[in-house]
Design an enzyme around this catalytic site. Structure first.
Site, PDB file in Angstrom:
ATOM      1  N   GLU A 208      -3.406   7.194  -4.536  1.00  0.00           N
ATOM      2  CA  GLU A 208      -3.874   6.673  -5.783  1.00  0.00           C
ATOM      3  C   GLU A 208      -5.386   6.577  -5.776  1.00  0.00           C
ATOM      4  O   GLU A 208      -6.166   6.663  -4.864  1.00  0.00           O
ATOM      5  CB  GLU A 208      -3.488   5.216  -5.832  1.00  0.00           C
ATOM      6  CG  GLU A 208      -3.953   4.263  -4.810  1.00  0.00           C
ATOM      7  CD  GLU A 208      -3.344   2.888  -5.083  1.00  0.00           C
ATOM      8  OE1 GLU A 208      -2.206   2.564  -4.707  1.00  0.00           O
ATOM      9  OE2 GLU A 208      -4.203   1.830  -5.304  1.00  0.00           O
TER      10      GLU A 208
ATOM     11  N   HIS B 190      -1.579  -0.373  -9.748  1.00  0.00           N
ATOM     12  CA  HIS B 190      -2.108  -1.328  -8.637  1.00  0.00           C
ATOM     13  C   HIS B 190      -2.629  -2.780  -9.447  1.00  0.00           C
ATOM     14  O   HIS B 190      -3.850  -2.874  -9.247  1.00  0.00           O
ATOM     15  CB  HIS B 190      -3.141  -0.522  -7.970  1.00  0.00           C
ATOM     16  CG  HIS B 190      -3.545  -1.296  -6.595  1.00  0.00           C
ATOM     17  ND1 HIS B 190      -3.743  -0.553  -5.382  1.00  0.00           N
ATOM     18  CD2 HIS B 190      -3.373  -2.470  -6.051  1.00  0.00           C
ATOM     19  CE1 HIS B 190      -3.899  -1.487  -4.376  1.00  0.00           C
ATOM     20  NE2 HIS B 190      -3.737  -2.787  -4.920  1.00  0.00           N
TER      21      HIS B 190
ATOM     22  N   ARG C 293       0.775  -1.303  -0.022  1.00  0.00           N
ATOM     23  CA  ARG C 293       0.042  -0.107   0.096  1.00  0.00           C
ATOM     24  C   ARG C 293       0.974   1.281   0.067  1.00  0.00           C
ATOM     25  O   ARG C 293       1.953   1.297   0.729  1.00  0.00           O
ATOM     26  CB  ARG C 293      -1.028   0.018   1.216  1.00  0.00           C
ATOM     27  CG  ARG C 293      -2.008  -1.150   1.227  1.00  0.00           C
ATOM     28  CD  ARG C 293      -3.074  -0.903   0.028  1.00  0.00           C
ATOM     29  NE  ARG C 293      -4.281  -1.514   0.315  1.00  0.00           N
ATOM     30  CZ  ARG C 293      -4.568  -2.702  -0.573  1.00  0.00           C
ATOM     31  NH1 ARG C 293      -3.444  -3.106  -1.542  1.00  0.00           N
ATOM     32  NH2 ARG C 293      -5.490  -3.456  -0.458  1.00  0.00           N
TER      33      ARG C 293
HETATM   34  N1  LIG Z   1      -0.365  -4.708  -5.224  1.00  0.00           N
HETATM   35  C1  LIG Z   1      -1.503  -5.654  -5.102  1.00  0.00           C
HETATM   36  O1  LIG Z   1      -2.347  -5.545  -6.008  1.00  0.00           O
HETATM   37  C2  LIG Z   1      -1.673  -6.565  -3.979  1.00  0.00           C
HETATM   38  C3  LIG Z   1      -2.356  -7.672  -3.886  1.00  0.00           C
HETATM   39  C4  LIG Z   1      -2.514  -8.134  -2.749  1.00  0.00           C
HETATM   40  C5  LIG Z   1      -2.141  -7.751  -1.508  1.00  0.00           C
HETATM   41  N2  LIG Z   1      -1.703  -6.383  -1.489  1.00  0.00           N
HETATM   42  C6  LIG Z   1      -1.216  -5.699  -0.154  1.00  0.00           C
HETATM   43  O2  LIG Z   1      -0.362  -6.670   0.531  1.00  0.00           O
HETATM   44  C7  LIG Z   1      -0.365  -6.766   1.664  1.00  0.00           C
HETATM   45  C8  LIG Z   1       0.096  -7.921   2.065  1.00  0.00           C
HETATM   46  O3  LIG Z   1      -0.382  -9.166   1.493  1.00  0.00           O
HETATM   47  P1  LIG Z   1       0.024 -10.663   2.072  1.00  0.00           P
HETATM   48  O4  LIG Z   1      -0.990 -11.727   1.284  1.00  0.00           O
HETATM   49  O5  LIG Z   1       1.147 -11.051   2.056  1.00  0.00           O
HETATM   50  O6  LIG Z   1      -0.369 -10.549   3.435  1.00  0.00           O
HETATM   51  P2  LIG Z   1      -0.126 -11.312   4.919  1.00  0.00           P
HETATM   52  O7  LIG Z   1      -0.806 -11.006   5.924  1.00  0.00           O
HETATM   53  O8  LIG Z   1       0.065 -12.832   4.588  1.00  0.00           O
HETATM   54  O9  LIG Z   1       1.353 -10.781   5.059  1.00  0.00           O
HETATM   55  C9  LIG Z   1       1.696  -9.560   5.756  1.00  0.00           C
HETATM   56  C10 LIG Z   1       2.858  -9.689   6.468  1.00  0.00           C
HETATM   57  O10 LIG Z   1       3.236  -8.164   7.126  1.00  0.00           O
HETATM   58  C11 LIG Z   1       3.585  -8.253   8.586  1.00  0.00           C
HETATM   59  N3  LIG Z   1       3.537  -7.288   9.266  1.00  0.00           N
HETATM   60  C12 LIG Z   1       2.301  -6.487   9.479  1.00  0.00           C
HETATM   61  N4  LIG Z   1       2.427  -5.212  10.167  1.00  0.00           N
HETATM   62  C13 LIG Z   1       3.858  -5.332  10.178  1.00  0.00           C
HETATM   63  C14 LIG Z   1       4.744  -4.016  10.733  1.00  0.00           C
HETATM   64  N5  LIG Z   1       4.336  -3.153  11.267  1.00  0.00           N
HETATM   65  N6  LIG Z   1       6.095  -4.324  10.666  1.00  0.00           N
HETATM   66  C15 LIG Z   1       6.431  -5.404   9.927  1.00  0.00           C
HETATM   67  N7  LIG Z   1       5.707  -6.426   9.438  1.00  0.00           N
HETATM   68  C16 LIG Z   1       4.366  -6.330   9.353  1.00  0.00           C
HETATM   69  C17 LIG Z   1       2.680  -9.441   9.232  1.00  0.00           C
HETATM   70  O11 LIG Z   1       2.936 -10.035  10.280  1.00  0.00           O
HETATM   71  C18 LIG Z   1       2.641 -10.372   7.948  1.00  0.00           C
HETATM   72  O12 LIG Z   1       3.486 -11.376   7.960  1.00  0.00           O
HETATM   73  C19 LIG Z   1      -1.954  -6.833   1.760  1.00  0.00           C
HETATM   74  O13 LIG Z   1      -2.526  -6.329   2.901  1.00  0.00           O
HETATM   75  C20 LIG Z   1      -2.461  -5.645   0.757  1.00  0.00           C
HETATM   76  O14 LIG Z   1      -2.436  -4.505   1.433  1.00  0.00           O
HETATM   77  C21 LIG Z   1      -1.315  -5.633  -2.710  1.00  0.00           C
HETATM   78  O1  LIG Z   2      -5.506  -6.324  -1.411  1.00  0.00           O
HETATM   79  C1  LIG Z   2      -5.455  -6.815  -2.408  1.00  0.00           C
HETATM   80  O2  LIG Z   2      -5.777  -7.947  -2.744  1.00  0.00           O
HETATM   81  C2  LIG Z   2      -4.980  -5.873  -3.803  1.00  0.00           C
HETATM   82  O3  LIG Z   2      -4.641  -4.657  -3.479  1.00  0.00           O
HETATM   83  C3  LIG Z   2      -5.806  -6.294  -4.823  1.00  0.00           C
HETATM   84  O4  LIG Z   2      -6.853  -5.655  -4.582  1.00  0.00           O
HETATM   85  P1  LIG Z   2      -7.905  -5.366  -5.986  1.00  0.00           P
HETATM   86  O5  LIG Z   2      -8.892  -6.170  -5.732  1.00  0.00           O
HETATM   87  O6  LIG Z   2      -8.191  -3.959  -5.672  1.00  0.00           O
HETATM   88  O7  LIG Z   2      -6.993  -5.338  -7.241  1.00  0.00           O
END
Ligand SMILES: NC(=O)c1ccc[n+]([C@@H]2O[C@H](COP(=O)([O-])OP(=O)(O)OC[C@H]3O[C@@H](n4cnc5c(N)ncnc54)[C@H](O)[C@@H]3O)[C@@H](O)[C@H]2O)c1
Ligand SMILES: O=C(O)[C@H](O)COP(=O)(O)O
Length: 314
Positions: A261, A279, A232
């Site tokens: 964004e 994104h 994010r």
């Molecule tokens: N770009 C995209 O399209 C996209 C897609 C999916 C997810 N995401 C983002 O990626 C994030 C992570 O996804 P994930 O599936 O790996 O989640 P997840 O929950 O499996 O992993 C997140 C990790 O971050 C760690 N964490 C939380 N707070 C922290 C801190 N203050 N310092 C250090 N580590 C910390 C948690 O302990 C966990 O291990 C989601 O929450 C989402 O915001 C983005």
């Molecule tokens: O948190 C997520 O899984 C990603 O940001 C993807 O989300 P989206 O559905 O908006 O692509």
């Protein structure tokens, strides 16, 4: 009888039919204006909301949907769903852990390679009829050091791709070390940044992680380091990043997300040591199918009177 469902996002071809076949009547409110001006007759009957983490639902918005029972965030993130307000109102919240990790990890590798090998810059050069090779400053990823801030589902998949495919050393910083991880734990983000050639941000968004990557972390990453953010925009101090890129305090950055964004700050447009995508990390046909299948399963569980599969707990 169909269950009225309010959708904050457009659904790709084929999915409206799947929701209808599963027993849901779709209504759309895809802009802030349409959500604010929702027809009260529609608002009155809505029992479920499908949203995304970057839109979410406030307590005030929940109050305008008096029969709301369940909010489904389609992806992993749910940072703008007020989970405490939902709990107070007895509304269930779900999200999609693991549904798009593979797609995001692939995209992260693409970003890392793009900024390292300067793919967008080189592509633009050729399109200007410039085939000169002198002065191009492209590096390699093989054998370099990968630091992951927030090793979870996505971070783990990135780590495996980088270790297995690029022979990279992998370290991570979470608030606490994982008991069963293959990778080296750093108890401070600064120590991780100092060690790493690539610092990949994969924590959740929200208040708990706001601006974790600030000017001091970027300084620790240093002039040979790359920052990659696929989680994010809020986790990175954008102004500090712009300053650091402008002054070449770090080698470059590759972002799939940026604070504010879909608005993009004007200062980033001229930066040649930045690659940015809108994104799309979590978007692929497979990821979309995983996300939507899980949403429908959660909705069917809830309205069938059984516990949802992937609840968010306040
Ligand atoms: N770009 C995209 O399209 C996209 C897609 C999916 C997810 N995401 C983002 O990626 C994030 C992570 O996804 P994930 O599936 O790996 O989640 P997840 O929950 O499996 O992993 C997140 C990790 O971050 C760690 N964490 C939380 N707070 C922290 C801190 N203050 N310092 C250090 N580590 C910390 C948690 O302990 C966990 O291990 C989601 O929450 C989402 O915001 C983005
Ligand atoms: O948190 C997520 O899984 C990603 O940001 C993807 O989300 P989206 O559905 O908006 O692509």
């Amino acid at each position: 009888m169909s269950v009225p469902l309010l959708c904050h996002v457009p659904l790709e071809a084929g999915y409206p039919e799947r929701f209808a076949a599963a027993g849901f009547e779709l209504h759309y409110a895809m802009t802030p204006e349409s959500r604010a001006d929702l027809d009260p007759a529609v608002a009155e009957k809505i029992r479920a909301v499908l949203t995304i983490g970057t839109i979410g639902l406030t307590g005030e918005e929940m109050d305008k949907l008096p029969n709301l029972e369940i909010i489904c965030a389609q992806g992993v993130g749910y940072e703008l769903v007020d989970v405490a307000a939902a709990k107070q109102r007895g509304i269930v919240v779900t999200h999609g852990p693991g549904t798009n990790s593979s797609s995001v990890a692939d995209h992260t590798l693409a970003l890392m390679l793009a900024i390292t090998r300067q793919i967008p810059q080189m592509d633009a050069k050729v399109r200007r009829s410039d085939w000169t090779r002198a002065g191009t400053d492209v590096g390699g990823m093989f054998g370099k050091k990968l630091g992951i801030l927030g090793l979870g589902n996505i971070g783990e998949q990135i780590a495996r791709r980088c270790a297995g495919g690029f022979d990279m050393a992998v370290g991570y910083h979470n608030r606490n070390p994982l008991t069963d991880s293959l990778w080296r734990y750093f108890d401070s983000l600064h120590a991780l940044a100092e060690w790493a050639d690539y610092l990949v941000v994969s924590t959740p968004g929200g208040q708990g992680t706001a601006k974790l990557v600030d000017a001091s972390v970027l300084r620790a990453l240093g002039e040979k380091g790359f920052l990659i953010n696929i989680s994010r925009g809020s986790v990175v101090d954008t102004q500090a990043l712009v300053d650091s890129l402008s002054q070449r305090e770090i080698a470059g950055a590759a972002l799939d997300v940026i604070d504010g964004e879909p608005k993009v700050p004007a200062e980033i447009i001229p930066l040649t040591n930045l690659v940015i995508t809108p994104h799309i990390g979590g978007r692929s046909p497979e990821a979309m199918n995983n996300m939507m299948t899980l949403v429908i399963e959660n909705l069917q569980a809830h309205f069938g009177g059984t516990p949802v599969l992937t609840p968010v707990r306040a």
